[in-house]
Design a protein around this motif. Structure first.
Motif, PDB file in Angstrom:
ATOM      1  N   ALA A  61       0.582  -1.193  -0.219  1.00 32.74           N
ATOM      2  CA  ALA A  61      -0.109  -0.603  -0.051  1.00 32.74           C
ATOM      3  C   ALA A  61       0.859   1.391   0.260  1.00 32.74           C
ATOM      4  CB  ALA A  61      -1.008   0.471   1.344  1.00 32.74           C
ATOM      5  N   TRP A  62       1.919   1.353   0.523  1.00 28.87           N
ATOM      6  CA  TRP A  62       3.156   2.608   1.216  1.00 28.87           C
ATOM      7  C   TRP A  62       4.236   2.045   0.283  1.00 28.87           C
ATOM      8  CZ3 TRP A  62      -0.361   5.889   0.983  1.00 28.87           C
ATOM      9  CH2 TRP A  62      -1.408   5.749   2.095  1.00 28.87           C
ATOM     10  N   ALA A  63       5.128   3.499  -0.380  1.00 28.25           N
ATOM     11  CA  ALA A  63       6.556   3.115  -0.764  1.00 28.25           C
ATOM     12  C   ALA A  63       6.971   3.296   0.392  1.00 28.25           C
ATOM     13  CB  ALA A  63       6.165   3.757  -1.912  1.00 28.25           C
ATOM     14  N   ASP A  64       8.485   2.422   0.223  1.00 28.31           N
ATOM     15  CA  ASP A  64       9.337   2.804   1.616  1.00 28.31           C
ATOM     16  C   ASP A  64       9.931   4.622   1.394  1.00 28.31           C
ATOM     17  OD1 ASP A  64       9.497   0.539   3.175  1.00 28.31           O
ATOM     18  OD2 ASP A  64      10.848   0.009   1.878  1.00 28.31           O
ATOM     19  N   ASP A  65      10.013   5.031   2.048  1.00 25.38           N
ATOM     20  CA  ASP A  65      10.719   6.251   1.575  1.00 25.38           C
ATOM     21  C   ASP A  65      11.807   6.255   2.904  1.00 25.38           C
ATOM     22  OD1 ASP A  65      11.485   8.698   2.084  1.00 25.38           O
ATOM     23  OD2 ASP A  65      10.022  10.223   2.842  1.00 25.38           O
TER      24      ASP A  65
END
Length: 202
Positions: free
Chosen positions: A158-162
């Motif tokens: 769902a969320w890309a790593d930053d």
């Protein structure tokens, strides 16, 4: 960084036990012997494991609300309670997906991503390739974009790593929720918004 062994853009996955039966087991949280879980699992059952997993993933992602998306905070985290309430946070949804998959004989575990708080998702074992693959049924609202995958190279959570914030995916596939996380989930209260009870990391 892509794992050169599996091709995963999110890194490798390693089960916390070599006993594959642990990823089919029912327990107090992944209670897939509950009659409502069993009935739904039967309705979602497809022609093969991939079709079944795809249907279960779509159901949990799209039909069970994430609490933050609808501002309805059930505090449920046991799979059967999440199904009954129709909403929960990411960890709750991952417990429900694991239950639906296990009820259909598909080995499924829990894995995690470090964001601002600890994010929960799933991993599914595909016997044909002998690989674990991440699935994230958080729900695709407010910028989230989790997709179904059957190979590590296809993983899309769902969320890309930053990396600048220190985000990363953990490499362990757990058969049951880690104790610290479970203790946090037990502190959640119905109707109280937020994630203060969750650990920041494992």
């Amino acid at each position: 960084m892509t794992d050169t062994t599996t091709g995963s853009p999110l890194g490798p996955l390693t089960p916390d036990t070599a006993d594959l039966d642990a990823y089919l087991a029912a327990d107090a949280v992944i209670d897939h012997r509950h009659p409502e879980i069993a009935a739904l699992a039967a309705r979602l059952r497809g022609a093969d494991a991939e079709a079944t997993a795809r249907a279960a993933f779509a159901y949990v992602r799209d039909e069970i609300d994430h609490s933050a998306d609808v501002d309805v905070w059930s505090a449920a985290y046991r799979a059967s309670d999440v199904l009954a309430r129709g909403n929960g946070i990411c960890h709750a949804k991952s417990h429900l997906l694991a239950a639906l998959l296990r009820a259909n004989g598909i080995p499924a575990g829990l894995c995690y991503q470090k964001l601002e708080v600890l994010h929960g998702l799933n991993a599914v074992y595909w016997p044909e390739t002998g690989q674990w693959v991440r699935l994230d049924a958080r729900g695709n609202r407010n910028g989230a974009d989790g997709r179904f995958a059957t190979a590590p190279a296809e993983e899309r959570t769902a969320w890309a790593d930053d990396p600048a914030r220190g985000d990363h995916h953990y490499t362990t596939v757990y058969a049951a929720p880690p104790a610290d996380l479970l203790a946090g989930l037990a502190r959640a209260r119905e109707g109280v918004a937020g994630f203060d009870y969750l650990p920041a990391e494992l």
